[in-house]
Design a protein around this motif. Sequence first.
Motif, mmCIF file in Angstrom:
data_model
loop_
_atom_site.group_PDB
_atom_site.id
_atom_site.type_symbol
_atom_site.label_atom_id
_atom_site.label_comp_id
_atom_site.label_asym_id
_atom_site.label_seq_id
_atom_site.Cartn_x
_atom_site.Cartn_y
_atom_site.Cartn_z
ATOM 1 N N LYS A 579 -7.923 -17.028 15.441
ATOM 2 C CA LYS A 579 -6.745 -17.741 14.726
ATOM 3 C C LYS A 579 -5.438 -17.104 15.400
ATOM 4 O O LYS A 579 -5.335 -15.844 15.842
ATOM 5 N N LYS A 580 -4.616 -18.045 15.889
ATOM 6 C CA LYS A 580 -3.385 -17.449 16.671
ATOM 7 C C LYS A 580 -2.485 -16.682 15.467
ATOM 8 O O LYS A 580 -2.279 -17.078 14.280
ATOM 9 N N PRO A 581 -2.187 -15.363 15.967
ATOM 10 C CA PRO A 581 -1.266 -14.686 14.939
ATOM 11 C C PRO A 581 -0.157 -15.217 14.704
ATOM 12 O O PRO A 581 0.623 -15.550 15.706
ATOM 13 N N GLY A 582 0.317 -14.980 13.391
ATOM 14 C CA GLY A 582 1.819 -15.870 13.177
ATOM 15 C C GLY A 582 2.954 -14.431 13.055
ATOM 16 O O GLY A 582 2.366 -13.308 12.918
ATOM 17 N N PHE A 583 3.854 -14.935 13.735
ATOM 18 C CA PHE A 583 5.005 -13.950 13.752
ATOM 19 C C PHE A 583 6.242 -14.562 13.670
ATOM 20 O O PHE A 583 6.611 -15.569 13.958
ATOM 21 N N VAL A 596 5.647 -9.277 11.771
ATOM 22 C CA VAL A 596 4.188 -10.077 11.547
ATOM 23 C C VAL A 596 3.972 -9.760 9.999
ATOM 24 O O VAL A 596 4.737 -8.950 9.529
ATOM 25 N N ALA A 597 3.030 -10.441 9.267
ATOM 26 C CA ALA A 597 2.810 -10.534 8.177
ATOM 27 C C ALA A 597 2.448 -8.912 7.759
ATOM 28 O O ALA A 597 1.608 -8.415 8.475
ATOM 29 N N GLU A 598 2.892 -8.450 6.571
ATOM 30 C CA GLU A 598 2.457 -6.901 6.353
ATOM 31 C C GLU A 598 3.059 -6.033 7.337
ATOM 32 O O GLU A 598 2.384 -4.944 7.525
ATOM 33 N N ASP A 599 4.018 -6.219 7.848
ATOM 34 C CA ASP A 599 4.524 -5.451 9.046
ATOM 35 C C ASP A 599 5.122 -4.037 8.583
ATOM 36 O O ASP A 599 5.851 -4.142 7.546
ATOM 37 N N GLY A 600 4.571 -3.048 9.207
ATOM 38 C CA GLY A 600 5.264 -1.660 8.725
ATOM 39 C C GLY A 600 5.633 -0.877 9.797
ATOM 40 O O GLY A 600 6.036 0.330 9.758
ATOM 41 N N SER A 601 5.981 -1.630 11.011
ATOM 42 C CA SER A 601 6.284 -0.894 12.074
ATOM 43 C C SER A 601 7.749 -1.086 12.426
ATOM 44 O O SER A 601 8.513 -0.030 12.992
ATOM 45 N N HIS A 602 8.602 -1.620 11.803
ATOM 46 C CA HIS A 602 9.951 -1.801 11.744
ATOM 47 C C HIS A 602 10.646 -0.510 11.457
ATOM 48 O O HIS A 602 10.434 -0.352 10.270
ATOM 49 N N PRO A 603 11.719 0.025 12.039
ATOM 50 C CA PRO A 603 12.438 1.226 11.556
ATOM 51 C C PRO A 603 13.168 0.968 10.024
ATOM 52 O O PRO A 603 13.321 1.725 9.545
ATOM 53 N N MET A 604 13.432 -0.225 9.839
ATOM 54 C CA MET A 604 14.015 -0.503 8.582
ATOM 55 C C MET A 604 13.004 -1.257 7.667
ATOM 56 O O MET A 604 13.477 -1.746 6.643
ATOM 57 N N LYS A 645 2.608 -10.022 -3.666
ATOM 58 C CA LYS A 645 3.018 -8.978 -2.797
ATOM 59 C C LYS A 645 2.652 -9.284 -1.309
ATOM 60 O O LYS A 645 3.618 -9.244 -0.578
ATOM 61 N N ARG A 646 1.514 -10.029 -1.097
ATOM 62 C CA ARG A 646 1.266 -10.561 0.138
ATOM 63 C C ARG A 646 2.279 -11.676 0.626
ATOM 64 O O ARG A 646 2.683 -11.741 1.957
ATOM 65 N N LEU A 647 2.578 -12.416 -0.276
ATOM 66 C CA LEU A 647 3.492 -13.450 0.029
ATOM 67 C C LEU A 647 4.987 -13.171 0.293
ATOM 68 O O LEU A 647 5.729 -13.844 1.121
ATOM 69 N N VAL A 648 5.243 -11.927 -0.665
ATOM 70 C CA VAL A 648 6.833 -11.467 -0.257
ATOM 71 C C VAL A 648 6.761 -10.776 1.042
ATOM 72 O O VAL A 648 7.959 -10.801 1.728
ATOM 73 N N HIS A 649 5.713 -10.336 1.549
ATOM 74 C CA HIS A 649 5.581 -9.726 3.082
ATOM 75 C C HIS A 649 5.320 -10.619 3.959
ATOM 76 O O HIS A 649 4.717 -10.102 5.269
ATOM 77 N N HIS A 650 5.425 -12.082 3.841
ATOM 78 C CA HIS A 650 5.266 -13.007 5.038
ATOM 79 C C HIS A 650 6.172 -12.843 6.021
ATOM 80 O O HIS A 650 7.277 -12.254 5.662
ATOM 81 N N GLU A 652 8.201 -14.494 7.812
ATOM 82 C CA GLU A 652 9.498 -15.308 7.886
ATOM 83 C C GLU A 652 10.321 -14.503 6.750
ATOM 84 O O GLU A 652 11.574 -14.705 6.965
ATOM 85 N N LYS A 653 9.541 -14.028 5.574
ATOM 86 C CA LYS A 653 10.699 -13.461 4.458
ATOM 87 C C LYS A 653 10.942 -12.094 5.106
ATOM 88 O O LYS A 653 12.387 -11.862 4.842
ATOM 89 N N LEU A 654 10.105 -11.210 5.921
ATOM 90 C CA LEU A 654 10.733 -10.101 6.283
ATOM 91 C C LEU A 654 11.922 -10.273 7.246
ATOM 92 O O LEU A 654 12.915 -9.483 7.297
ATOM 93 N N ALA A 655 11.812 -11.264 8.201
ATOM 94 C CA ALA A 655 12.812 -11.440 9.372
ATOM 95 C C ALA A 655 14.253 -11.987 8.282
ATOM 96 O O ALA A 655 15.095 -11.461 8.942
ATOM 97 N N VAL A 656 14.067 -12.746 7.507
ATOM 98 C CA VAL A 656 15.422 -13.241 6.785
ATOM 99 C C VAL A 656 15.952 -12.387 6.107
ATOM 100 O O VAL A 656 16.997 -11.969 6.034
ATOM 101 N N ALA A 657 15.073 -11.102 5.210
ATOM 102 C CA ALA A 657 15.687 -10.222 4.704
ATOM 103 C C ALA A 657 16.393 -9.338 5.556
ATOM 104 O O ALA A 657 17.355 -8.786 5.433
ATOM 105 N N PHE A 658 15.811 -8.970 6.827
ATOM 106 C CA PHE A 658 16.296 -8.037 7.764
ATOM 107 C C PHE A 658 17.704 -8.726 8.230
ATOM 108 O O PHE A 658 18.548 -8.029 8.443
ATOM 109 N N GLY A 659 17.599 -10.062 8.553
ATOM 110 C CA GLY A 659 18.880 -10.731 9.019
ATOM 111 C C GLY A 659 20.178 -10.668 8.038
ATOM 112 O O GLY A 659 21.136 -10.437 8.367
ATOM 113 N N LEU A 660 19.593 -10.696 6.668
ATOM 114 C CA LEU A 660 20.692 -10.590 5.704
ATOM 115 C C LEU A 660 21.176 -9.301 5.620
ATOM 116 O O LEU A 660 22.534 -9.095 5.206
ATOM 117 N N LEU A 661 20.458 -8.361 5.775
ATOM 118 C CA LEU A 661 20.905 -6.970 5.684
ATOM 119 C C LEU A 661 21.763 -6.417 6.774
ATOM 120 O O LEU A 661 22.456 -5.793 6.589
#
Length: 718
Positions: A579-583, A596-604, A645-650, A652-661
């Motif tokens: 499967k093509k990984p989603g990001f 990516v989903a369940e991402d833990g690598s971003h500094p924020m 919890k898995r849904l929260v960490h999709h 697109e939600k991570l990217a949106v949250a970072f953008g708003l912050l």
Amino acid sequence: MIQNSWTLQTFRQVLKTCVGRRDLVTGKSLHALYLKNLVPFSAYLSNHFILLYSKCGCLSAAHHAFNQTQHANVFSFNVLLAAYARQLRIASARQLFDQIPQPDLVSYNTLISAYADCGDTESALSLFKDMREKRFDTDGFTLSGLITASSNNLCLIKQLHCLAIYCGFDHYASVNNSLLTCYSRNGFLDEAKRVFYEMGEIKDEVSWNSMVVAYGQHREGLEALQLFQEMVSLQLGLDMYTLASILTAFTSLEDLVGGLQFHAHLIKSGFHQNSHIGSGLIDLYAKCSGDMRDCMKVFEEIPQPDLVLWNTMISGYSQKEEYSDQALGCFKKLNRVGYHPDDCSFVCVISACSNLSPSLGKQIHALTIKIEIRSNRISVNNALVAMYSKCGNLEDARRLFDRMPEHNTVSLNSMIAGYAQHGIGMEALRLFEWMLETNIPPTNITFVSVLSACAHTGKVAEGQKYFSMMKDMFGFEPEGEHYSCMIDLLGRAGKLTDAERLIEAMPFNPGSIGWGSLLRACRTHGNMDLALKAANHFLQLEPSNAVPYVMLANIYAASGKWEEVATIRRLMRDRGVQKKPGFSWIEVKKQMHVFVAEDGSHPMIKEIHNYLEEMSRKMKQAGYVPDVRWALVKDDEIGHGEKEKRLVHHSEKLAVAFGLLSTSYGEPILVMKNLRICGDCHNAIKFISAIAGREITVRDTYRFHCFKDGRCSCGDYW
């Protein structure tokens, strides 16, 4: 001085040999003897020294030799005139022409040809008019030059064709070759073929080569290869344009094996280091294998890559999203090695910027203004319109479109496609109607965008009308993409039976695109039986494509059929299908941030998770209910809370949250995703846009979703 006539004859013969062989060193020695008066003055010798320098590309030396000629005749003038013409020194050529006491037919033909080479139709025709007024006879070379000069004016080409027939020059190979090339360049392949096959036995090697090139330009691969085989059997000479066209033929046929064999032939014959042929090889590998490492090997084997070759590399990189960075890097290298980018360079790199970041696209836009691209400005503007649309900036796209001094079919196609992708169907259709009113001819691509606009806005009746219009009004036979749009249109509207009936009525195999469109519709409306049928057809066509497996597994998961989901996943594993990984990614302060989903690598990431947890509480208070079906996990594997919890960490939600912050209050944000946005994320971001008071745009692989005040521009019809 040389007294012996035999010695003088030898001197003349050696000089003539130097001219033929472009032997500048020996020629200069002979010229030194001549200037020392060791050889008697001769108009013949003076003219040949001018000819030697001009053919060796030494224009200043040629001009100097001309000035030293005691009594320049018309031949002297014509030799220097031809030298200026070859280097496109048009102003100097015209100035010299005006100094000729009595210009002859060669003088006129040389300057007309020069005007033709630089595309100055008006000056060429003006010179021809002057020629006719002075009662000069014309010949085949005159008409050849005029036809070439008029290459972008089909009406004028046809008039000159009639004149050639009237004057009896339609049997001249040079005239027919020019006609053949110009007809082909203007898209009239049938006219080009008629000229070629009516030439009979006067056809020369240029005629054969030109016809192969014409077939290559029009992607008539089989015809090009057949004609090439005839040329080989007749032992005709092949030029680099012919060989490059054969590569184009293999590319159009997607025949990588044949292309590889032909590449081997080119290596044996020593043509593989030719820059023009190298461009054809790079295009072949980029489009047929997709492996840019092969393209780079070809590029590195060419000792002196020209601008066309650099552009082909940029184009190859820009064709795939994952190589967009390399396309930009190649564009930067082009500048560093001393080349000035042309319209083609910009069109390719602008296309790559559509997959990178809006700020990069704006920088490239500024650069096009700074260096004043004039040769084909409309193509650059068209690319910019498409880029701004793909980056979610539809306002700037329309602003640029409205400021363009002229529009063509590509301009309208780009703008209509932009509106279609953003779900602004009415504006797309209004622009299409304006296109028809202004007599800008639509193409197959236009109708793809128009039908797509109808599909994204649920306009079934309008879509059916435009689908019929294609053939009834414009004579276009619907192709796979048009049927796919219609299947998508009917499927989205819930008319699955009509969509299936349309597939069965198609005059050709619907292919994976058609069955894929039906499969997506079945997923939306939960039609399990038809989904299984569509998926099976899709898999028969492309067993290694992950899309039908994933979509079918998702449909089963949404229905709670977990055993079937496990079977699908096991089948994928056994067949080696991944499967093509989603990001998702977002640009903030000119920096790209990928999630990516369940991402833990971003500094924020901690701040992002905390923000989403707080936002989830507010969303639930406002009425949001997580759709845990999109977690795609069995109930007995993990609990309901873990699914949320898995849904929260999709991604697109991570990217949106970072953008708003990371941006100021009120500032709109744009998130891009390499897959289709999930249903829960779509619903959640509607709530987020209302609670945060922000405009949020998400571009997925199918369209733009513009979220504002709790609503999406797609009207939940996606």
